[in-house]
Design a protein around this motif. Structure first.
Motif, PDB file in Angstrom:
ATOM      1  N   UNK A   1     -46.890-106.467  68.086  1.00 31.34           N
ATOM      2  CA  UNK A   1     -48.364-106.261  68.806  1.00 31.34           C
ATOM      3  C   UNK A   1     -49.580-106.832  67.983  1.00 31.34           C
ATOM      4  N   UNK A   2     -50.359-107.297  68.500  1.00 30.37           N
ATOM      5  CA  UNK A   2     -51.632-107.781  68.146  1.00 30.37           C
ATOM      6  C   UNK A   2     -52.666-106.812  68.580  1.00 30.37           C
ATOM      7  N   UNK A   3     -53.653-106.450  67.591  1.00 35.02           N
ATOM      8  CA  UNK A   3     -54.800-105.670  68.168  1.00 35.02           C
ATOM      9  C   UNK A   3     -54.591-104.702  69.084  1.00 35.02           C
ATOM     10  N   UNK A   4     -53.184-103.980  68.796  1.00 37.29           N
ATOM     11  CA  UNK A   4     -52.731-102.881  69.639  1.00 37.29           C
ATOM     12  C   UNK A   4     -52.381-103.372  71.258  1.00 37.29           C
ATOM     13  N   UNK A   5     -52.342-104.568  71.310  1.00 35.24           N
ATOM     14  CA  UNK A   5     -52.089-105.282  72.647  1.00 35.24           C
ATOM     15  C   UNK A   5     -50.318-105.297  72.825  1.00 35.24           C
ATOM     16  N   UNK A   6     -49.871-104.914  73.820  1.00 30.47           N
ATOM     17  CA  UNK A   6     -48.640-105.350  73.832  1.00 30.47           C
ATOM     18  C   UNK A   6     -48.488-106.611  74.911  1.00 30.47           C
ATOM     19  N   UNK A   7     -47.708-107.572  74.449  1.00 33.49           N
ATOM     20  CA  UNK A   7     -47.663-108.781  75.082  1.00 33.49           C
ATOM     21  C   UNK A   7     -46.308-108.800  75.696  1.00 33.49           C
ATOM     22  N   UNK A   8     -46.411-109.177  77.190  1.00 33.58           N
ATOM     23  CA  UNK A   8     -45.238-108.947  78.125  1.00 33.58           C
ATOM     24  C   UNK A   8     -44.891-110.220  78.862  1.00 33.58           C
ATOM     25  N   UNK A   9     -43.672-110.532  78.846  1.00 35.42           N
ATOM     26  CA  UNK A   9     -43.441-111.671  79.566  1.00 35.42           C
ATOM     27  C   UNK A   9     -42.444-111.215  80.852  1.00 35.42           C
ATOM     28  N   UNK A  10     -42.640-111.976  81.847  1.00 40.54           N
ATOM     29  CA  UNK A  10     -41.956-111.540  83.267  1.00 40.54           C
ATOM     30  C   UNK A  10     -41.019-112.350  83.885  1.00 40.54           C
ATOM     31  N   UNK A  11     -39.764-111.800  83.800  1.00 42.02           N
ATOM     32  CA  UNK A  11     -38.881-113.051  84.541  1.00 42.02           C
ATOM     33  C   UNK A  11     -38.302-112.571  85.907  1.00 42.02           C
ATOM     34  N   UNK A  12     -38.450-113.027  87.218  1.00 45.39           N
ATOM     35  CA  UNK A  12     -38.078-112.649  88.484  1.00 45.39           C
ATOM     36  C   UNK A  12     -38.155-113.855  89.287  1.00 45.39           C
TER      37      UNK A  12
END
Length: 217
Positions: free
Chosen positions: A1-12
């Protein structure tokens, strides 16, 4: 996590589902969508470059399985948490996800707030897989292995392909039966042969025939 941000990737593979997930998660100040994919091959190409904290992966894909993507990504980037998303409750898929290193397995009819909570929990390193349910499924899987421990490392898909090899099907026929590319089936066959300590599919066919004969007794 960077600066409290959760980085999310989406696969559908469904654009409307991806868009819905994107819109839902983007409403949260601490969640940032860093990439998307519609197929397993796209995901495997893009996830390493995007460096997400959490990958939300559809289980059923046109060119493979989100579980296989999870296994590959966890092997390459062990810090990436994987949340499996599926339309169907499937014990085998849940076990496959567990063995692949997934942190959670949820149905697509999950409430929006619960999905957001699940992403945050996966990012923090928690597991959403219920220990009792997991152990129950693993026990059932072990019971279905006819007592042969060599089958234990096989994924559900590899076990299905092994059974079809036992029926005498070619890679192309197996691909047609399971809606997989012939090359994908070839990769599965190579993997399951390696796990069984065998070199040729004829050995696997003879092995599964002996196992079936043992189960009939």
């Amino acid at each position: 996590m960077t600066d409290g941000q959760i980085r999310v990737f989406l696969l559908d593979d469904h654009e409307l589902v991806r868009r819905g997930l994107h819109d839902l998660l983007s409403l949260e100040d601490d969640l940032q969508i860093v990439g998307e994919a519609a197929s397993a091959s796209e995901a495997l190409a893009r996830i390493p470059a995007c460096r997400p904290d959490v990958a939300v992966l559809d289980v059923r894909l046109p060119d493979g399985s989100g579980v296989e993507v999870c296994r590959e990504i966890r092997s390459l980037l062990p810090d990436v948490g994987c949340l499996m998303l599926t339309s169907y409750a499937d014990d085998e898929a849940m076990v496959d996800a567990l063995l692949a290193g997934a942190g959670g397995y949820v149905l697509k009819n999950i409430r929006g707030d619960d999905l957001v909570d699940a992403v945050r929990r996966i990012a923090s390193g928690e597991s959403l897989l219920d220990p009792k349910a997991t152990e129950r499924v693993l026990e059932r899987l072990r019971a279905g292995n006819g007592g042969d421990e060599r089958l234990a490392p096989l994924t559900g898909q590899e076990r299905r392909i092994l059974d079809l090899i036992g029926e005498g099907l070619t890679n192309r026929q197996i691909g047609e039966r399971l809606h997989l590319a012939e090359k994908t089936v070839k990769n599965y066959v190579s993997s399951l042969l390696a796990k069984l300590g065998m070199e040729r599919r004829t050995q696997a066919a003879a092995y599964i025939a002996r196992l079936d004969e043992h189960d009939k007794r």
